[in-house]
Design an enzyme around this catalytic site. Structure first.
Site, PDB file in Angstrom:
ATOM      1  N   CYS A   1      16.255 -44.042 -39.099  1.00  6.82           N
ATOM      2  CA  CYS A   1      17.249 -44.449 -38.306  1.00  6.82           C
ATOM      3  C   CYS A   1      18.366 -45.254 -39.189  1.00  6.82           C
ATOM      4  O   CYS A   1      19.008 -44.932 -39.816  1.00  6.82           O
ATOM      5  CB  CYS A   1      16.440 -45.402 -37.369  1.00  6.82           C
ATOM      6  SG  CYS A   1      17.680 -45.911 -36.032  1.00  6.82           S
TER       7      CYS A   1
ATOM      8  N   HIS B   1      13.463 -41.433 -34.536  1.00  6.62           N
ATOM      9  CA  HIS B   1      12.202 -42.069 -34.840  1.00  6.62           C
ATOM     10  C   HIS B   1      10.947 -41.329 -34.643  1.00  6.62           C
ATOM     11  O   HIS B   1      10.408 -41.100 -33.559  1.00  6.62           O
ATOM     12  CB  HIS B   1      12.092 -43.624 -34.044  1.00  6.62           C
ATOM     13  CG  HIS B   1      13.021 -44.748 -34.360  1.00  6.62           C
ATOM     14  ND1 HIS B   1      12.590 -45.697 -35.207  1.00  6.62           N
ATOM     15  CD2 HIS B   1      14.353 -44.983 -33.901  1.00  6.62           C
ATOM     16  CE1 HIS B   1      13.496 -46.596 -35.009  1.00  6.62           C
ATOM     17  NE2 HIS B   1      14.784 -46.050 -34.627  1.00  6.62           N
TER      18      HIS B   1
ATOM     19  N   GLU C   1       8.090 -41.569 -35.537  1.00  7.64           N
ATOM     20  CA  GLU C   1       6.715 -42.266 -35.410  1.00  7.64           C
ATOM     21  C   GLU C   1       6.171 -42.429 -34.226  1.00  7.64           C
ATOM     22  O   GLU C   1       5.289 -42.614 -33.991  1.00  7.64           O
ATOM     23  CB  GLU C   1       6.873 -43.502 -36.321  1.00  7.64           C
ATOM     24  CG  GLU C   1       7.603 -44.791 -35.768  1.00  7.64           C
ATOM     25  CD  GLU C   1       9.210 -44.671 -35.889  1.00  7.64           C
ATOM     26  OE1 GLU C   1      10.031 -45.730 -35.527  1.00  7.64           O
ATOM     27  OE2 GLU C   1       9.759 -43.382 -36.607  1.00  7.64           O
TER      28      GLU C   1
END
Length: 534
Positions: free
Chosen positions: A379, A505, A507
């Site tokens: 990001c 993102h 994750e």
């Protein structure tokens, strides 16, 4: 009829309710049950989106664009599900809804009060989230005795009356300190927290005692005696080297069977073999790599908890432990030479907002690019990688993001067009799932082994397409694009062992037995670098 497992906390905050809740969910899922989880947060913010990471930790983003408490990340990882923004209920969102209804005249002239109007709104939201599931976990944030906690305890008490004993379970999680001088567990704080809970009309059906080390039988008997909870319903979650061991510990003590029988649900044998294999791989690695974590909130590791867990998931799949080296970007600004002494096998430049520490983050990007250190930017980390490339490869002096320097002569990163007319901060970023097209023949394509992926987003700024032809000509590769609109999603460099950055993102979608490709790729490259340097 909904089946609710309501988890409260006592003695102190951050006692581990979120991990206990997620672990219970994992156990019930392993029995073949369809389980949902809800986090209740008593703060008056409508959501977590405008909160400082130093106060709140990571803002977790749901698939439908909710900015929520980080515990929803624990739930998703442990349960292997995707939760909605409706799974995070805050005081702010509840009161806002009640006030809006009053303004619309929906209460028909009634005097609007905490009971029944606020508690009815809380109950409605919990029951809506529970609809269609075998069991729903409801974690009430905060600590029993907090004044802002009370409407939620009252709503929970009413739910017990309305749904019945066989459809509701109260589990109280509380700390049992170990007195160093005598090596004795002290149960009095837990006793007081249960007494406080009773004062609000709630008697726990089970207790999960959190402790530094396993409790002895005498301590468990004492807890049972003074809380009126049978000793067979007192469970112990003690400190371990990995939170992923907690479901195994609680299941070994019979918590899954207790809940299934208490809620009159099928008590099938738990299928936790895959989970045990993951824990074994995680805690018994064959290799170690050093991963630099460059960011501006590194004093509070919870600010990046999903990235930390995603690296652990990827590490377990490779039997490799990522040794995280936390790098404060402001320290790098003062002493850039410090990076030479860290002996890193990989570098991650982390998400963030605002100008503070960004020059240090840009220096971390430059260091990884020049020294061929495997690199991942996420990001804000991708945006700064573009800034670094523009400055040091293209030679665009003063290149920057307009977020950091509105007067930059080269705005290589700028505000997304749909953000230009936004005049409110909360819930207005580009949020949630977006489909990404991956370019064939790229590093990203080799990692995903697909031309499409769906990833979660949380940003306002993006790569300025006007500068893209010059950057591509100089060697920058755009390997991922939004499918609905032309926006840069992934960049990489070809003349580098592993240099990749994402606007999204990754994750947030990582799972213990399903690591995201970008993290696996980073650690594979790091392991290769580590082995070659021996």
């Amino acid at each position: 009829m909904p089946k609710l497992i309501i988890i409260t906390g006592g003695v102190m905050s951050s006692v581990g309710k979120g991990i206990v809740t997620a672990s219970i969910g994992r156990i019930l899922r392993s029995k073949g049950l369809n389980v949902n989880a809800v986090k209740v947060d008593p703060y008056l913010n409508v959501d977590a989106g405008t909160m400082n990471p130093y106060q709140h930790g990571e803002v977790f983003v749901t698939f439908d664009g909710g900015e929520t408490d980080l515990d929803l990340g624990h739930y998703e990882r442990f349960l292997d599900v995707e939760l909605s923004k409706r799974n995070n209920i805050t005081s702010g969102s509840v009161y806002l809804s009640v006030i809006e209804k009053e303004r619309r005249g929906e209460y028909l002239g009634q005097t609007v009060q905490l009971i029944p109007h606020v508690t009815d709104e809380i109950k409605k939201r919990i029951l809506e989230a529970a609809d269609g599931y075998d069991a729903t976990l409801v974690e009430i944030g905060g600590t029993v005795g907090d004044y802002e906690h009370l409407p939620f305890l009252e709503a929970a008490r009413q739910l017990r009356l309305e749904l019945g004993f066989e459809n509701t379970v109260f589990i109280h999680v509380a700390w049992v300190p170990l007195l160093p001088a005598t090596e004795e567990f002290k149960t009095k704080p837990l006793q007081h927290s249960v007494a406080e809970l009773r004062r609000y009309g709630v008697q726990p059906d089970a207790i999960v005692a959190r402790s530094q080390r396993p409790l002895d039988a005498g301590t468990i008997k004492k807890i049972s005696l003074y809380t009126s909870v049978p000793h067979t319903s007192v469970f112990n979650s003690y400190d371990v080297d990995s939170v992923y061991k907690v479901p195994l510990i609680l299941e070994q003590q019979g918590l899954g069977t207790f809940l299934a029988r208490r809620l009159e649900l099928p008590d099938k044998p738990s299928q936790l073999e895959d989970w045990r294999n993951f824990v074994d791989a995680l805690t018994n690695p064959l290799n170690t790599v050093r991963v630099g974590m460059c960011g501006k909130y590194v004093e509070l590791k919870d600010s990046y908890i999903s990235i930390v867990e995603a690296l652990r998931h990827a590490g377990a799949s490779l039997r490799t432990r990522p040794e995280l080296v936390w790098i404060n970007s402001e320290d790098v600004e003062r002493r850039p030479e410090m990076l030479d002494k860290l002996e890193l096998d990989a570098m991650v430049v982390l998400p963030g907002f605002g100008r503070r520490g960004t020059e240090g983050m840009i220096e971390c990007v430059r260091y990884a690019r020049v020294n061929k250190v495997p690199f991942l930017g996420i990001c804000f980390g991708m945006q700064l990688a573009v800034v670094e490339f523009a400055r040091n490869v293209l030679g665009l002096r003063g290149a920057n993001s307009t977020e950091l320097d509105p007067e930059t002569p080269h705005p290589v990163v700028h505000l997304a067009p749909e953000q230009l007319d936004v005049d409110k901060m909360g819930g207005t970023m580009i949020l949630g799932n977006r489909e990404v097209e991956i370019v064939r023949g790229s590093l990203a394509h080799s990692l995903y082994n697909s031309e499409r992926t769906v990833e979660r987003h949380r940003h306002r700024y993006e790569v300025n397409l006007e500068y893209l032809p010059k950057m591509v000509e100089a060697g920058l590769v755009v390997s991922g694009w939004r499918t609905d609109i032309r926006r840069v999603e992934i960049i990489e460099l070809r003349d580098h062992p592993f240099f990749l950055a994402t606007q999204f993102h990754p994750e947030f979608k990582s799972r213990p037995n399903k690591p995201r490709p970008v993290f696996s790729g980073l650690l594979s490259a790091a392991l290769k670098r580590s082995q070659e340097s021996r």
